[in-house]
Design a protein around this motif. Structure first.
Motif, PDB file in Angstrom:
ATOM      1  N   ARG A  37       0.839  -1.216   0.000  1.00  0.00           N
ATOM      2  CA  ARG A  37       0.000   0.000   0.000  1.00  0.00           C
ATOM      3  C   ARG A  37       0.863   1.252   0.000  1.00  0.00           C
ATOM      4  O   ARG A  37       0.557   2.231  -0.677  1.00  0.00           O
ATOM      5  CB  ARG A  37      -0.927   0.012   1.217  1.00  0.00           C
ATOM      6  CG  ARG A  37      -2.126  -0.869   1.078  1.00  0.00           C
ATOM      7  CD  ARG A  37      -3.031  -0.732   2.270  1.00  0.00           C
ATOM      8  NE  ARG A  37      -4.184  -1.616   2.152  1.00  0.00           N
ATOM      9  CZ  ARG A  37      -4.834  -2.126   3.169  1.00  0.00           C
ATOM     10  NH1 ARG A  37      -4.471  -1.835   4.408  1.00  0.00           N
ATOM     11  NH2 ARG A  37      -5.861  -2.906   2.979  1.00  0.00           N
ATOM     12  N   ARG A  58       2.287   1.639  -3.404  1.00  0.00           N
ATOM     13  CA  ARG A  58       1.267   2.123  -4.331  1.00  0.00           C
ATOM     14  C   ARG A  58       1.004   3.614  -4.121  1.00  0.00           C
ATOM     15  O   ARG A  58       0.771   4.361  -5.074  1.00  0.00           O
ATOM     16  CB  ARG A  58      -0.025   1.344  -4.170  1.00  0.00           C
ATOM     17  CG  ARG A  58      -1.067   1.754  -5.214  1.00  0.00           C
ATOM     18  CD  ARG A  58      -2.351   1.039  -5.047  1.00  0.00           C
ATOM     19  NE  ARG A  58      -2.971   1.473  -3.804  1.00  0.00           N
ATOM     20  CZ  ARG A  58      -4.132   1.052  -3.355  1.00  0.00           C
ATOM     21  NH1 ARG A  58      -4.803   0.160  -4.027  1.00  0.00           N
ATOM     22  NH2 ARG A  58      -4.629   1.494  -2.226  1.00  0.00           N
ATOM     23  N   PRO A  92       1.213   5.262  -7.843  1.00  0.00           N
ATOM     24  CA  PRO A  92      -0.097   4.656  -8.069  1.00  0.00           C
ATOM     25  C   PRO A  92      -0.267   4.001  -9.449  1.00  0.00           C
ATOM     26  O   PRO A  92      -1.156   3.184  -9.635  1.00  0.00           O
ATOM     27  CB  PRO A  92      -1.087   5.802  -7.902  1.00  0.00           C
ATOM     28  CG  PRO A  92      -0.300   7.039  -7.799  1.00  0.00           C
ATOM     29  CD  PRO A  92       1.129   6.692  -7.621  1.00  0.00           C
ATOM     30  N   ASN A 145       0.372  -2.838  -8.054  1.00  0.00           N
ATOM     31  CA  ASN A 145      -1.085  -3.006  -7.948  1.00  0.00           C
ATOM     32  C   ASN A 145      -1.486  -4.476  -8.055  1.00  0.00           C
ATOM     33  O   ASN A 145      -2.346  -4.946  -7.306  1.00  0.00           O
ATOM     34  CB  ASN A 145      -1.802  -2.179  -9.016  1.00  0.00           C
ATOM     35  CG  ASN A 145      -1.754  -0.696  -8.712  1.00  0.00           C
ATOM     36  OD1 ASN A 145      -1.736  -0.297  -7.549  1.00  0.00           O
ATOM     37  ND2 ASN A 145      -1.734   0.118  -9.750  1.00  0.00           N
ATOM     38  N   ARG A 146      -0.860  -5.214  -8.960  1.00  0.00           N
ATOM     39  CA  ARG A 146      -1.151  -6.633  -9.131  1.00  0.00           C
ATOM     40  C   ARG A 146      -0.753  -7.418  -7.876  1.00  0.00           C
ATOM     41  O   ARG A 146      -1.506  -8.258  -7.387  1.00  0.00           O
ATOM     42  CB  ARG A 146      -0.409  -7.182 -10.342  1.00  0.00           C
ATOM     43  CG  ARG A 146      -0.796  -8.616 -10.661  1.00  0.00           C
ATOM     44  CD  ARG A 146      -0.105  -9.193 -11.891  1.00  0.00           C
ATOM     45  NE  ARG A 146       0.074  -8.239 -12.957  1.00  0.00           N
ATOM     46  CZ  ARG A 146       1.263  -7.974 -13.544  1.00  0.00           C
ATOM     47  NH1 ARG A 146       2.339  -8.605 -13.170  1.00  0.00           N
ATOM     48  NH2 ARG A 146       1.351  -7.097 -14.522  1.00  0.00           N
ATOM     49  N   LYS A 205      -3.171  -6.707  -4.984  1.00  0.00           N
ATOM     50  CA  LYS A 205      -4.423  -7.442  -5.133  1.00  0.00           C
ATOM     51  C   LYS A 205      -4.231  -8.909  -4.759  1.00  0.00           C
ATOM     52  O   LYS A 205      -5.062  -9.502  -4.056  1.00  0.00           O
ATOM     53  CB  LYS A 205      -4.928  -7.328  -6.570  1.00  0.00           C
ATOM     54  CG  LYS A 205      -6.252  -8.008  -6.787  1.00  0.00           C
ATOM     55  CD  LYS A 205      -6.744  -7.830  -8.200  1.00  0.00           C
ATOM     56  CE  LYS A 205      -8.073  -8.546  -8.364  1.00  0.00           C
ATOM     57  NZ  LYS A 205      -8.594  -8.469  -9.714  1.00  0.00           N
TER      58      LYS A 205
END
Length: 124
Positions: free
Chosen positions: A64, A67, A71, A77-78, A81
């Motif tokens: 986080r 990111r 961003p 991001n992958r 998730k």
């Protein structure tokens, strides 16, 4: 790690005597030993699951932060998730653990209630 739960009915059938054979085996000691094994197993599994949740939570926090700094980074991001999904699965494993414990305790209580009553309550 759930071997004892998978085989509890077999273990009870082979170690706790029926009424006709109750004088040949010390059912109280057998039930007490099985209860100790159950408790030890639950403690180890709970600890392992919570340790995994803690590690994945740390990874999610770091991702986080990464990111927030970038961003648009697709890889971050992958991975975020994927780690969030892993965290949800591990948290649901705690719920599954409760179901397994309840099932095993019910079977244990059904067969050992006349031989051994644990000092703690059987339902968590």
């Amino acid at each position: 790690m759930r071997t004892i739960d998978d085989k509890i009915i077999y273990a009870l059938n082979t170690t706790v005597p029926t009424q006709s054979f109750k004088g040949q085996v010390d059912a109280s000691a057998t039930c007490q030993d099985l209860y100790s094994q159950l408790e030890k197993s639950y403690s180890q599994r709970d600890s392992a699951i919570k340790r995994c949740i803690s590690q994945v939570s740390t990874t999610v926090t770091k991702l986080r932060e990464a990111r927030a700094q970038d961003p648009d980074n697709v890889t971050v991001n992958r991975n975020l998730k994927k780690e969030r999904t892993k965290l949800q699965l591990m948290q649901s494993e705690l719920n599954i653990e409760e179901i397994v414990k309840d099932r095993s305790y019910k079977v244990f209580h059904e067969r050992c209630r006349n031989h051994f009553i644990p000092s703690t309550t059987l339902s968590s």
